[in-house]
Design a protein around this motif. Sequence first.
Motif, PDB file in Angstrom:
ATOM      1  N   TYR A 177     -75.617 -52.068 -11.718  1.00 39.28           N
ATOM      2  CA  TYR A 177     -74.337 -52.584 -11.202  1.00 39.28           C
ATOM      3  C   TYR A 177     -74.465 -54.052 -10.803  1.00 39.28           C
ATOM      4  CZ  TYR A 177     -72.070 -47.986 -11.072  1.00 39.28           C
ATOM      5  OH  TYR A 177     -71.487 -46.791 -11.420  1.00 39.28           O
ATOM      6  N   PHE A 178     -75.560 -54.390 -10.139  1.00 40.11           N
ATOM      7  CA  PHE A 178     -75.746 -55.783  -9.733  1.00 40.11           C
ATOM      8  C   PHE A 178     -75.976 -56.676 -10.942  1.00 40.11           C
ATOM      9  CE2 PHE A 178     -75.894 -54.009  -5.594  1.00 40.11           C
ATOM     10  CZ  PHE A 178     -75.741 -55.044  -4.681  1.00 40.11           C
ATOM     11  N   GLY A 179     -76.660 -56.147 -11.971  1.00 46.20           N
ATOM     12  CA  GLY A 179     -76.845 -56.919 -13.199  1.00 46.20           C
ATOM     13  C   GLY A 179     -75.524 -57.180 -13.901  1.00 46.20           C
ATOM     14  N   GLN A 180     -74.646 -56.163 -13.970  1.00 42.41           N
ATOM     15  CA  GLN A 180     -73.331 -56.361 -14.581  1.00 42.41           C
ATOM     16  C   GLN A 180     -72.529 -57.416 -13.828  1.00 42.41           C
ATOM     17  OE1 GLN A 180     -70.950 -52.921 -15.707  1.00 42.41           O
ATOM     18  NE2 GLN A 180     -72.765 -51.613 -15.785  1.00 42.41           N
ATOM     19  N   ALA A 181     -72.576 -57.357 -12.494  1.00 46.60           N
ATOM     20  CA  ALA A 181     -71.834 -58.340 -11.691  1.00 46.60           C
ATOM     21  C   ALA A 181     -72.388 -59.739 -11.911  1.00 46.60           C
ATOM     22  CB  ALA A 181     -71.919 -57.962 -10.215  1.00 46.60           C
ATOM     23  N   ALA A 182     -73.713 -59.866 -11.996  1.00 47.23           N
ATOM     24  CA  ALA A 182     -74.322 -61.176 -12.241  1.00 47.23           C
ATOM     25  C   ALA A 182     -73.886 -61.723 -13.597  1.00 47.23           C
ATOM     26  CB  ALA A 182     -75.843 -61.050 -12.179  1.00 47.23           C
ATOM     27  N   LEU A 183     -73.806 -60.838 -14.601  1.00 41.35           N
ATOM     28  CA  LEU A 183     -73.371 -61.258 -15.936  1.00 41.35           C
ATOM     29  C   LEU A 183     -71.936 -61.759 -15.909  1.00 41.35           C
ATOM     30  CD1 LEU A 183     -73.777 -61.361 -19.055  1.00 41.35           C
ATOM     31  CD2 LEU A 183     -72.952 -58.996 -19.113  1.00 41.35           C
ATOM     32  N   VAL A 184     -71.043 -61.018 -15.249  1.00 44.57           N
ATOM     33  CA  VAL A 184     -69.625 -61.390 -15.213  1.00 44.57           C
ATOM     34  C   VAL A 184     -69.412 -62.654 -14.386  1.00 44.57           C
ATOM     35  CG1 VAL A 184     -67.327 -60.619 -14.501  1.00 44.57           C
ATOM     36  CG2 VAL A 184     -68.890 -59.012 -15.592  1.00 44.57           C
ATOM     37  N   LEU A 185     -70.208 -62.859 -13.333  1.00 46.86           N
ATOM     38  CA  LEU A 185     -70.101 -64.101 -12.560  1.00 46.86           C
ATOM     39  C   LEU A 185     -70.408 -65.306 -13.426  1.00 46.86           C
ATOM     40  CD1 LEU A 185     -71.762 -63.123  -9.155  1.00 46.86           C
ATOM     41  CD2 LEU A 185     -69.397 -63.881  -9.487  1.00 46.86           C
ATOM     42  N   GLY A 186     -71.390 -65.168 -14.322  1.00 46.42           N
ATOM     43  CA  GLY A 186     -71.749 -66.283 -15.199  1.00 46.42           C
ATOM     44  C   GLY A 186     -70.846 -66.419 -16.400  1.00 46.42           C
ATOM     45  N   ASP A 187     -70.289 -65.284 -16.873  1.00 49.92           N
ATOM     46  CA  ASP A 187     -69.441 -65.301 -18.064  1.00 49.92           C
ATOM     47  C   ASP A 187     -68.296 -64.309 -17.864  1.00 49.92           C
ATOM     48  OD1 ASP A 187     -68.288 -65.408 -20.542  1.00 49.92           O
ATOM     49  OD2 ASP A 187     -69.884 -64.295 -21.570  1.00 49.92           O
ATOM     50  N   ASN A 229     -79.445 -64.687 -12.045  1.00 54.79           N
ATOM     51  CA  ASN A 229     -78.473 -65.048 -11.009  1.00 54.79           C
ATOM     52  C   ASN A 229     -78.755 -64.220  -9.754  1.00 54.79           C
ATOM     53  OD1 ASN A 229     -76.304 -65.924  -9.532  1.00 54.79           O
ATOM     54  ND2 ASN A 229     -74.723 -65.184 -10.940  1.00 54.79           N
ATOM     55  N   PRO A 230     -79.877 -64.514  -9.065  1.00 54.98           N
ATOM     56  CA  PRO A 230     -80.282 -63.687  -7.913  1.00 54.98           C
ATOM     57  C   PRO A 230     -79.310 -63.757  -6.730  1.00 54.98           C
ATOM     58  CG  PRO A 230     -81.692 -65.617  -8.118  1.00 54.98           C
ATOM     59  CD  PRO A 230     -80.847 -65.587  -9.350  1.00 54.98           C
ATOM     60  N   ALA A 231     -78.405 -64.731  -6.732  1.00 56.71           N
ATOM     61  CA  ALA A 231     -77.456 -64.851  -5.614  1.00 56.71           C
ATOM     62  C   ALA A 231     -76.584 -63.620  -5.482  1.00 56.71           C
ATOM     63  CB  ALA A 231     -76.584 -66.093  -5.796  1.00 56.71           C
ATOM     64  N   VAL A 232     -76.484 -62.817  -6.563  1.00 53.87           N
ATOM     65  CA  VAL A 232     -75.643 -61.626  -6.532  1.00 53.87           C
ATOM     66  C   VAL A 232     -76.159 -60.599  -5.515  1.00 53.87           C
ATOM     67  CG1 VAL A 232     -76.857 -60.261  -8.301  1.00 53.87           C
ATOM     68  CG2 VAL A 232     -74.378 -60.063  -8.073  1.00 53.87           C
ATOM     69  N   LEU A 233     -77.441 -60.696  -5.159  1.00 50.73           N
ATOM     70  CA  LEU A 233     -78.033 -59.747  -4.208  1.00 50.73           C
ATOM     71  C   LEU A 233     -77.453 -59.894  -2.804  1.00 50.73           C
ATOM     72  CD1 LEU A 233     -81.787 -59.896  -5.331  1.00 50.73           C
ATOM     73  CD2 LEU A 233     -80.134 -58.055  -5.750  1.00 50.73           C
TER      74      LEU A 233
END
Length: 616
Positions: A253-263, A185-189
């Motif tokens: 931190y960005f990986g955690q946010a990407a995970l929560v955005l998807g789930d 989910n690269p949009a999190v960047l």
Amino acid sequence: MLPLAVGAIGVVYGDIGTSPLYTLRTAFTGSYGLALTPDNILGVLSVIFWALLIIVTLKYITLIMRADNRGEGGILALTALVSRGLEGRDRLRWWLVGLGIFGASMFYGDGMITPAISVLGAVEGLGVIAPAMHAYIVPVAVLILVALFAVQRKGTAGLGAVFGPVMALWFVTLAVLGAQQIGRNPAVLEALGPTYALRFITGNPGTAFVAFGAVVLAVTGTEALYADMGHFGRSPIRRAWIFFVFPALLLNYFGQAALVLGDPAAIQNPFYLLAPEWGRVPLLLLATAAAIIASQAVISGAFSLTRAAIQMGYCPRLTILHTSERAIGQIYIPFINWMLLAAIVALVIGFRNSDNLAGAYGIAVTTAMLIDSILIFVVMRRLWKWPLLVAILIGAPLLLIDLFFLSSNALKIPEGGWFPILIGGVVFTLLTTWKRGRALLMRRLADDAMPLDLFIQSIEASPPTRVPGTAVFLTSTQNRVPHALLHNLKHNKVLHERVVFLTIVTQDIPFVPDEERYEIKPLGCDFFRMVANYGFKDDPDVPELLEDCGRRGFVFDMMETSFFVSRETLIATVTPGMALWREKLFVSMSKNATKASEFFQVPTNRVVELGTQVEL
């Protein structure tokens, strides 16, 4: 440079390195949890990024680490610099030094919460791996903490050798786990830009204000960057942050946010859910090791801070044991060790999870950051001589950010924020009472003592019997006759053939060079004044000092040398000086302090104690 940088990764960045265990989750859970919307997730993420950039990278790494006291950092070193810069402005100096001492006092509250929240945050992975084991989280955390404090007496030199590699592996793991999720989910960047942070803050100021109480958890440990500067040097700490630690934290931190955005359901524990199921047990073990390392850094910091406070006259003498023959900083203070353990175990049992403890965490951190901002402004103006406009342009934004963080964390006071305030207030009261009480005691003793020059004149005019050997009188007042000498002369009717008045002075620098260690001045009639200078990180050692004197021509035969120490019996009175309750507190602290002869490592079989009674 590389070994120093790896060492810094292991010791300096343990606290801030374990923040991903709970920071993002805390922002969206608990009584002040935000609504789990994409805008809020990206907004909080953007604020975390800019907090790390501004507070850690710009404020501490770039600015505050310039303020070193002969290579040493930390709030006490900064306070010493401010005190030096305000010579002649006694009232302002008194207030700012008091502020610095309060900041140091808050460190003990932080030192109790950091091990509790770090170990709990790591062990909570048990609930993710096997929900049935949720009930064992608190007992396992307590066992780990008890074991950690039990090994402090043996020293941490062996453990220290693996701290760096383990934490390096930890940060690599953070980076890999985060990067994998960002790839999905690269949009999190997009949150790297300031737009999301500004929109989050201005769009709903109330929500942002509450969120700042969780965001501050991402920058805990900044004081360690500064405090450990003397161990590793400025450059290794800076390089380790910029090229290794900072990128790894951001990726996670960005990986955690990407995970929560998807789930969104992953918010229950986004850190552990970043890992594939097969990797969660190894991740739990690695996280626990990282939490132990983070806790060790704080425990060692509490020992070092206490020793500095003792040397600077703010704390009673306590038993200090050295756990390494090679590293002077490896010390163990039993009283502090067991006091910390008791408080930490009570915190773990009382709060039960890291989310609850997060409410207690931010107050100590933000208070210390605010005090650092005030003190560094004084250093910029008084010591670095920067123009007022430049100092304001740099200091004012930092002060406003710290005030915003502190105000947000004030909401947590009913939920646990009262704890570090209580601890800080108690420690501050103890430190200032001891400092004030010692000054009052010295004044009372000086008022009752005979001037030294007048005494020597009387000895010259009417000499008493002199006996062979050397008498060393430990005294805090250089120009007054020690009470122990007067009592000895009164009761024994004799003087030694050589008398040395030894005064040990602690300077506001960490270490005193050997060539500046002491000076000896003859006073006549075989009386000598000896002033020994130590830094607040030096360990006074009287036998070693006298050996050094012998090498330079002033010889002491230890079998012919006796050490005389005054033992004061203190009585609290209503005489003007301190409030009666503070005098009683000071008397109690004095009774429990380590004897001067033990603290200065004087051979016990060569010590003579003579008592005197003093009304405060």
